[in-house]
Design a protein around this motif. Sequence first.
Motif, short mmCIF file in Angstrom:
data_model
loop_
_atom_site.label_atom_id
_atom_site.label_comp_id
_atom_site.label_asym_id
_atom_site.label_seq_id
_atom_site.Cartn_x
_atom_site.Cartn_y
_atom_site.Cartn_z
N LYS A 1 -4.06 -128.30 2.49
CA LYS A 1 -4.40 -127.80 3.82
C LYS A 1 -3.69 -128.63 4.87
CE LYS A 1 -8.44 -127.35 6.89
NZ LYS A 1 -8.17 -126.01 7.43
N GLY A 2 -3.03 -127.95 5.81
CA GLY A 2 -2.33 -128.63 6.88
C GLY A 2 -0.84 -128.79 6.64
N ASP A 3 -0.36 -128.59 5.41
CA ASP A 3 1.07 -128.69 5.15
C ASP A 3 1.83 -127.66 5.98
OD1 ASP A 3 0.78 -130.77 3.42
OD2 ASP A 3 1.05 -129.61 1.59
N VAL A 4 2.99 -128.05 6.48
CA VAL A 4 3.74 -127.22 7.41
C VAL A 4 4.54 -126.15 6.67
CG1 VAL A 4 5.52 -127.21 9.21
CG2 VAL A 4 3.89 -129.10 9.07
N VAL A 5 4.53 -124.94 7.22
CA VAL A 5 5.33 -123.83 6.72
C VAL A 5 6.54 -123.68 7.62
CG1 VAL A 5 5.36 -121.36 6.17
CG2 VAL A 5 3.25 -122.68 5.87
N PHE A 6 7.72 -123.57 7.01
CA PHE A 6 8.97 -123.46 7.76
C PHE A 6 9.61 -122.09 7.55
CE2 PHE A 6 8.52 -128.03 7.61
CZ PHE A 6 9.07 -128.46 8.82
N ASP A 7 10.21 -121.60 8.63
CA ASP A 7 11.09 -120.44 8.58
C ASP A 7 12.48 -120.98 8.89
OD1 ASP A 7 12.39 -118.03 8.74
OD2 ASP A 7 11.51 -117.43 10.66
N GLY A 8 13.26 -121.26 7.84
CA GLY A 8 14.50 -121.99 8.04
C GLY A 8 14.18 -123.41 8.46
N GLU A 9 14.68 -123.81 9.63
CA GLU A 9 14.38 -125.14 10.15
C GLU A 9 13.30 -125.11 11.22
OE1 GLU A 9 15.47 -127.96 8.79
OE2 GLU A 9 16.31 -126.56 7.31
N ASN A 10 12.76 -123.95 11.48
CA ASN A 10 11.74 -123.80 12.51
C ASN A 10 10.34 -123.83 11.89
OD1 ASN A 10 13.70 -123.39 14.59
ND2 ASN A 10 13.93 -121.27 13.87
N GLY B 1 4.16 -122.31 10.91
CA GLY B 1 2.70 -122.36 10.81
C GLY B 1 2.26 -123.45 9.85
N HIS B 2 1.08 -123.27 9.26
CA HIS B 2 0.56 -124.29 8.35
C HIS B 2 -0.32 -123.65 7.28
CE1 HIS B 2 -2.73 -123.86 11.28
NE2 HIS B 2 -3.53 -124.23 10.29
N ILE B 3 -0.44 -124.34 6.18
CA ILE B 3 -1.29 -123.91 5.06
C ILE B 3 -2.76 -124.14 5.42
CG2 ILE B 3 -1.93 -124.37 2.66
CD1 ILE B 3 0.74 -122.95 2.91
N THR B 4 -3.61 -123.17 5.10
CA THR B 4 -5.04 -123.34 5.28
C THR B 4 -5.77 -123.47 3.94
OG1 THR B 4 -5.40 -120.93 5.34
CG2 THR B 4 -5.01 -122.05 7.45
N SER B 5 -5.30 -122.78 2.91
CA SER B 5 -5.90 -122.86 1.57
C SER B 5 -4.80 -122.67 0.55
CB SER B 5 -6.95 -121.75 1.35
OG SER B 5 -8.00 -121.81 2.29
N ALA B 6 -4.91 -123.33 -0.59
CA ALA B 6 -3.96 -123.15 -1.68
C ALA B 6 -4.71 -123.19 -3.00
CB ALA B 6 -2.87 -124.21 -1.64
N ALA B 7 -4.22 -122.43 -3.98
CA ALA B 7 -4.94 -122.34 -5.25
C ALA B 7 -3.99 -121.86 -6.34
CB ALA B 7 -6.12 -121.37 -5.13
N ARG B 8 -4.41 -122.06 -7.59
CA ARG B 8 -3.69 -121.50 -8.74
C ARG B 8 -4.54 -120.37 -9.31
NH1 ARG B 8 0.53 -124.72 -9.90
NH2 ARG B 8 0.40 -126.90 -9.23
N HIS B 9 -4.05 -119.16 -9.18
CA HIS B 9 -4.78 -117.99 -9.64
C HIS B 9 -4.39 -117.69 -11.08
CE1 HIS B 9 -5.96 -113.69 -9.84
NE2 HIS B 9 -6.91 -114.07 -9.00
N HIS B 10 -5.35 -117.22 -11.85
CA HIS B 10 -5.10 -117.03 -13.28
C HIS B 10 -4.12 -115.90 -13.57
CE1 HIS B 10 -7.74 -113.41 -13.96
NE2 HIS B 10 -8.27 -113.86 -12.85
N GLU B 11 -3.88 -115.01 -12.61
CA GLU B 11 -2.90 -113.94 -12.79
C GLU B 11 -1.72 -114.06 -11.82
OE1 GLU B 11 -5.13 -110.35 -12.35
OE2 GLU B 11 -5.72 -110.30 -14.47
N LEU B 12 -1.99 -114.41 -10.57
CA LEU B 12 -0.96 -114.45 -9.54
C LEU B 12 -0.18 -115.76 -9.53
CD1 LEU B 12 -3.00 -112.87 -6.59
CD2 LEU B 12 -1.40 -111.72 -8.15
N GLY B 13 -0.68 -116.79 -10.18
CA GLY B 13 -0.02 -118.08 -10.14
C GLY B 13 -0.37 -118.84 -8.88
N PRO B 14 0.51 -119.74 -8.42
CA PRO B 14 0.21 -120.50 -7.20
C PRO B 14 0.30 -119.63 -5.95
CG PRO B 14 2.38 -121.07 -8.04
CD PRO B 14 1.76 -120.17 -9.06
#
Length: 366
Positions: free
Chosen positions: A282-291, A294-307
């Motif tokens: 949570k809080g890790d920065v999301v980049f579009d190229g070098e810009n 936004g930021h991550i709010t939740s992250a998980a490993r799903h048993h079918e979808l993966g990360p």
Amino acid sequence: MDPFLSREGVVSDDAGVISHAGNPVREQRQLEFGSAIAPRADRTAIRLTGAERKSWLDSITSQALTSLAPGDSTELLVLDPQGRVEHAAAVVDAGDELWLIADAGDAAPLVKWLTMMRFRADVQIEIPENVTVIGAMRGGAAADALVAAAVRAGDAPVVWSDPWPSVTAGGWQYAEVAEHPGAQFHWVEAVVADPAPLAELPIAGSLAVDALRVAAWRPRWAAEVDERTIPHEADWLRTAVHLNKGCYRGQETVAKVHNLGHPPRRLAMLHLDGSDSVLPEKGDVVFDGENEAGHITSAARHHELGPIALAVLSRRTPGDHELQVETDGSRIAAAQEIIVPADAGRTADIPKLTRLSRRKQVDPPA
């Protein structure tokens, strides 16, 4: 002693929140099958009594509550005067009592705010001791066991059914999908005083619960809310806001953004490159190229979808761009799945008026 924490293989934090019980992937499948329960030490139950409990709470929150009947469930938001989310809570009508379930970090501030807003209303507010919140997926043996073990107010068990599978009365969905992934998220949470009858059921930890929640695009106060969040950004108008009820604090912003404007940010699900074992936080920065996008709010490993992850992005971030998430000094490739479109909002059908300067000039009569 919590009977779940003593189970072999259970891993928990200092607050007693179980992260997993040995195998998060298996726990996800057990939850989906309806055979496992999820002890929620990260959730807190709040009890409201008094003759004016529903009408009073209706007047100060985003949800219409006066028509609730015993056994009904919904959810609400408390907004600040600018329409930003301050608190969020599940709501279940238990007959003579109204129960709220909130994320543990929000429970005490929510109770404090409600107490300040009570004035002379006939309402009593408390966080009961010696009760716990336990979740499961509706439709299986685990949920049936929760209903049997739940605290009762008269004949009504205190069991909340998450309304996320469909758009509730007065709500609105921004996600432009034929079938919303939340349609299969049949989550329930029960307030339980004696968990002993549930002690032999398989248990699932927060890693499994969050994986299913993220896959369902389901926002949560403890994850998706920051000091800038308005409900539109997380598609929370689906279930937590009634657009046609009376006035409440923040209602003007809700109406203006929905009818005339666009939310400045938008929630998206990210499918992460799984070739690396690193999962964003949570809080890790999301980049579009070098810009920065936004930021991550939740992250998980799903048993079918993966990360996978939920991220709050700037509305200006193009929906077809490949993104990257920076974590631990490296970048992870991320493909977007749009939840809230960039053009969300502006739903009012306001006719355009001809501007005076563009009217055809007519010569005066001779």
